[in-house]
Design an enzyme around this catalytic site. Structure first.
Site, PDB file in Angstrom:
ATOM      1  N   CYS A   1     -85.051  28.874 -52.069  1.00 57.34           N
ATOM      2  CA  CYS A   1     -84.147  29.923 -52.573  1.00 57.34           C
ATOM      3  C   CYS A   1     -84.907  31.006 -53.322  1.00 57.34           C
ATOM      4  CB  CYS A   1     -83.058  29.312 -53.441  1.00 57.34           C
ATOM      5  SG  CYS A   1     -83.661  28.117 -54.621  1.00 57.34           S
TER       6      CYS A   1
ATOM      7  N   GLU B   1     -79.769  36.463 -47.407  1.00 59.30           N
ATOM      8  CA  GLU B   1     -80.699  35.336 -47.468  1.00 59.30           C
ATOM      9  C   GLU B   1     -80.821  34.727 -46.068  1.00 59.30           C
ATOM     10  OE1 GLU B   1     -79.506  31.781 -49.771  1.00 59.30           O
ATOM     11  OE2 GLU B   1     -81.504  31.895 -50.641  1.00 59.30           O
TER      12      GLU B   1
ATOM     13  N   LYS C   1     -73.378  14.030 -55.215  1.00 59.62           N
ATOM     14  CA  LYS C   1     -73.056  14.188 -53.794  1.00 59.62           C
ATOM     15  C   LYS C   1     -74.207  14.991 -53.204  1.00 59.62           C
ATOM     16  CE  LYS C   1     -71.823  16.553 -50.744  1.00 59.62           C
ATOM     17  NZ  LYS C   1     -72.630  16.861 -49.512  1.00 59.62           N
TER      18      LYS C   1
HETATM   19  P1  NAP Z   1     -74.072  24.600 -48.723  1.00 64.33           P
HETATM   20  O1  NAP Z   1     -73.002  24.318 -47.737  1.00 64.33           O
HETATM   21  O2  NAP Z   1     -73.766  25.478 -49.872  1.00 64.33           O
HETATM   22  O3  NAP Z   1     -74.592  23.170 -49.244  1.00 64.33           O
HETATM   23  C1  NAP Z   1     -74.931  22.816 -50.563  1.00 64.33           C
HETATM   24  C2  NAP Z   1     -74.207  21.531 -50.984  1.00 64.33           C
HETATM   25  O4  NAP Z   1     -72.810  21.816 -51.172  1.00 64.33           O
HETATM   26  C3  NAP Z   1     -74.263  20.414 -49.955  1.00 64.33           C
HETATM   27  O5  NAP Z   1     -74.301  19.170 -50.610  1.00 64.33           O
HETATM   28  C4  NAP Z   1     -72.946  20.616 -49.233  1.00 64.33           C
HETATM   29  O6  NAP Z   1     -72.513  19.513 -48.488  1.00 64.33           O
HETATM   30  C5  NAP Z   1     -72.027  20.928 -50.381  1.00 64.33           C
HETATM   31  N1  NAP Z   1     -70.778  21.604 -49.997  1.00 64.33           N
HETATM   32  C6  NAP Z   1     -70.496  22.320 -48.875  1.00 64.33           C
HETATM   33  N2  NAP Z   1     -69.231  22.759 -48.901  1.00 64.33           N
HETATM   34  C7  NAP Z   1     -68.677  22.317 -50.054  1.00 64.33           C
HETATM   35  C8  NAP Z   1     -67.395  22.447 -50.656  1.00 64.33           C
HETATM   36  N3  NAP Z   1     -66.412  23.128 -50.073  1.00 64.33           N
HETATM   37  N4  NAP Z   1     -67.174  21.854 -51.866  1.00 64.33           N
HETATM   38  C9  NAP Z   1     -68.152  21.175 -52.479  1.00 64.33           C
HETATM   39  N5  NAP Z   1     -69.385  21.011 -51.949  1.00 64.33           N
HETATM   40  C10 NAP Z   1     -69.654  21.578 -50.759  1.00 64.33           C
HETATM   41  O7  NAP Z   1     -75.338  25.157 -47.994  1.00 64.33           O
HETATM   42  P2  NAP Z   1     -75.784  24.873 -46.482  1.00 64.33           P
HETATM   43  O8  NAP Z   1     -74.619  24.952 -45.549  1.00 64.33           O
HETATM   44  O9  NAP Z   1     -76.511  23.605 -46.459  1.00 64.33           O
HETATM   45  O10 NAP Z   1     -76.762  26.085 -46.208  1.00 64.33           O
HETATM   46  C11 NAP Z   1     -76.239  27.364 -45.881  1.00 64.33           C
HETATM   47  C12 NAP Z   1     -77.036  28.477 -46.551  1.00 64.33           C
HETATM   48  O11 NAP Z   1     -77.032  28.294 -47.968  1.00 64.33           O
HETATM   49  C13 NAP Z   1     -78.508  28.534 -46.220  1.00 64.33           C
HETATM   50  O12 NAP Z   1     -78.770  29.229 -45.051  1.00 64.33           O
HETATM   51  C14 NAP Z   1     -79.077  29.235 -47.418  1.00 64.33           C
HETATM   52  O13 NAP Z   1     -78.930  30.619 -47.271  1.00 64.33           O
HETATM   53  C15 NAP Z   1     -78.224  28.755 -48.548  1.00 64.33           C
HETATM   54  N6  NAP Z   1     -78.849  27.658 -49.329  1.00 64.33           N
HETATM   55  C16 NAP Z   1     -79.346  27.934 -50.542  1.00 64.33           C
HETATM   56  C17 NAP Z   1     -79.947  26.930 -51.276  1.00 64.33           C
HETATM   57  C18 NAP Z   1     -80.521  27.186 -52.630  1.00 64.33           C
HETATM   58  O14 NAP Z   1     -81.382  26.436 -53.076  1.00 64.33           O
HETATM   59  N7  NAP Z   1     -80.060  28.158 -53.368  1.00 64.33           N
HETATM   60  C19 NAP Z   1     -80.065  25.645 -50.761  1.00 64.33           C
HETATM   61  C20 NAP Z   1     -79.519  25.380 -49.496  1.00 64.33           C
HETATM   62  C21 NAP Z   1     -78.903  26.397 -48.805  1.00 64.33           C
HETATM   63  P3  NAP Z   1     -72.991  19.440 -46.931  1.00 64.33           P
HETATM   64  O15 NAP Z   1     -74.411  19.079 -46.967  1.00 64.33           O
HETATM   65  O16 NAP Z   1     -72.136  18.406 -46.328  1.00 64.33           O
HETATM   66  O17 NAP Z   1     -72.749  20.813 -46.354  1.00 64.33           O
END
Ligand code: NAP
Ligand code: MG
Length: 462
Positions: A279, A369, A170
């Protein structure tokens, strides 16, 4: 590339169960460039079923043959690297040159490394009177973010396939076209039907259905700490294997003996690359009080030079969120020396390369972050204080140490609570384990350590 309007399941593009779609937006000009289906629980069920059906044969496929299929996948990625770079640029916004070098280049290296590891890994060893077999865990649910859209996919799928696992992916809702391109590459590489399956969709719908699916044996997640905690809890309740690669707030520690100009220049570039959406970015720069003013001037100059060469952030939400952090930094008393919260262009989700001086370790911008092009420069009086600051967040993903000689830097790095440290600008190594201490995650990706995440042991005694 042209978007698919179905899910890649069981070796073919199937009609999605629901009718909702996700609009894919180019963050550089805010135009909708494609639509992909928004998967629901039924799609996830079908994909997990296909992965489950394909598992026994793939697990029993000799490692050399699995290696050959992964090598073929690597070759398709090489053949399609321009298309990969253009797709990542279109949906993530990264400058094309960065997409070519990093977003297309790194996954090719990683896929190649797993083609070699699948062929050479010791899946069987003798321990005294026992033979220990490393067997695949089963069906993997992979949930990936948008920041390195193809790398994050390959860093999970390549080792899972090398181990003999099958996968349901996903991908992030913001970057599904890269994931569809990857599914095409898997197909072209002749990887058997059902070994890899793709369900595009929203996190709280398709992602949650996958993470909690009883047919999934291991969940591998990369993304925010908030979602990671939820996934870890769900997996724990089902006694299911889980790998979490979460956030970071890494320190770039410049010791007084270091080449200051080099350390500051590389440090600023490390954050600005991918518009700060990395990250492991070294978003906190720690400088000795004797060199503080000089470091601030150098960093401001380096950030200003970036100017227009930086891409936009991925979406409107991140654009608002990152500028909110910059406003918060100002409100908490940090001193802006480059950039700021104003959007530098009328169109596109751009943020100016931003540098804060006079940041104290407890400020929000030094703890949370930000995931944008923002560097915080923090002053320290002695090495013990530098270490306390470096280790003083909930995270522990990466870091850097600079000193006149490597031994001095290594001595400091060994005291850091973090999963990887670059010594005097050390290069990225696709075979080195990548992952975090503390709340930066559980488990490791890349190289042999990344492969072992997808294996479980069985001991036979004689
Ligand atoms: P996120 O919501 O954690 O997204 C990561 C993945 O998880 C996406 O595929 C997302 O789908 C999915 N996801 C979201 N909610 C979920 C749930 N309840 N159950 C299962 N999967 C779920 O991150 P984001 O909203 O894109 O970014 C928010 C913050 O996260 C950023 O500002 C940053 O601080 C951090 N981040 C960290 C990394 C890293 O590499 N460690 C990468 C991205 C973001 P959707 O795309 O539909 O939301
Ligand atoms: Mg999200």
């Amino acid at each position: 590339m042209k978007a698919h309007d179905g899910m890649y399941i069981g070796g073919e593009w199937r009609v999605a169960a629901g009718t909702d779609t996700i609009a894919v937006v180019n963050p550089a000009d805010e135009q909708v460039i494609a639509h992909v289906p928004a998967g629901v629980a039924e799609d996830v069920d079908a994909a997990v079923f296909a992965a489950h059906e394909a598992f026994p044969a793939w697990a029993a496929t000799p490692p050399a043959e699995r290696a050959a299929r992964i090598a073929a996948l690597r070759d398709v990625l090489v053949a399609r690297k321009d298309e990969i770079a253009e797709t990542v640029t279109a949906e993530l916004g990264a400058p094309l040159q960065f997409s070519q070098m990093v977003h297309a280049g790194v996954p090719i290296l990683v896929a190649g490394s797993y083609a070699e590891l699948a062929a050479s890994y010791a899946f069987e060893e003798k321990v005294g009177n026992s033979t220990v077999y490393a067997e695949p865990v089963g069906v993997v649910g992979a949930i990936t973010p948008w920041n390195y859209p193809l790398h994050q996919i390959v860093a999970k799928v390549a080792p899972a396939l090398a181990a003999g696992c099958t996968v349901v992916l996903k991908p992030a809702e913001d970057t599904p076209l890269t994931a569809q391109l990857f599914a095409e590459a898997v197909h072209e590489a002749g990887i058997p039907a059902g070994v890899f399956n793709l369900v595009t969709g929203l996190g709280p719908v398709a992602g949650q259905a996958l993470a909690g699916h009883p047919g999934v044996d291991l969940v591998s997640f990369t993304g925010s700490t908030a979602v990671g905690k939820q996934i870890g809890a769900t997996a724990g309740a089902a006694v299911k294997r889980v790998a979490l690669e979460l956030g970071g707030k890494s320190a770039n520690v410049i010791l007084p003996s270091a080449d200051l100009a080099k350390a500051v220049g590389v440090g600023v570039a490390n954050v600005m690359g991918n518009s700060g959406q990395t990250c492991s970015a070294w978003t906190r720069m720690l400088v000795h009080t004797s060199q503080y003013d000089e470091a601030v001037a150098l960093a401001a100059e380096a950030a200003a030079k970036y100017g227009d060469r930086i891409g936009p952030l991925v979406n409107a939400k991140q654009h608002t969120r990152v500028r909110g952090y910059i406003e918060k930094g100002v409100a908490e008393g940090a001193r802006l020396v480059a950039g700021g919260p104003e959007a530098p262009r009328e169109q596109g989700y751009f943020v100016s390369p931003t540098v804060f001086a006079d940041v104290t370790p407890e400020m929000t911008i030094a703890q949370e972050e930000i995931f944008g092009p923002v560097v915080s420069i923090i002053r320290y009086e002695d090495e013990d204080e530098a270490l306390r600051i470096a280790n003083g967040t909930v995270y522990g993903l990466a870091g850097a140490v600079w000193a006149a000689d490597d031994a001095e830097a290594v001595a400091f790095a060994r005291r850091m609570d973090t999963g990887q440290v670059d010594i005097n600008g050390g290069r990225f190594n696709p075979l080195a384990p990548f992952g975090g201490y503390k709340q930066s995650g559980v488990g490791r990706e890349l190289g042999a350590h990344g492969l072992s995440e997808y294996l479980q042991t069985k001991s036979l005694q004689f």
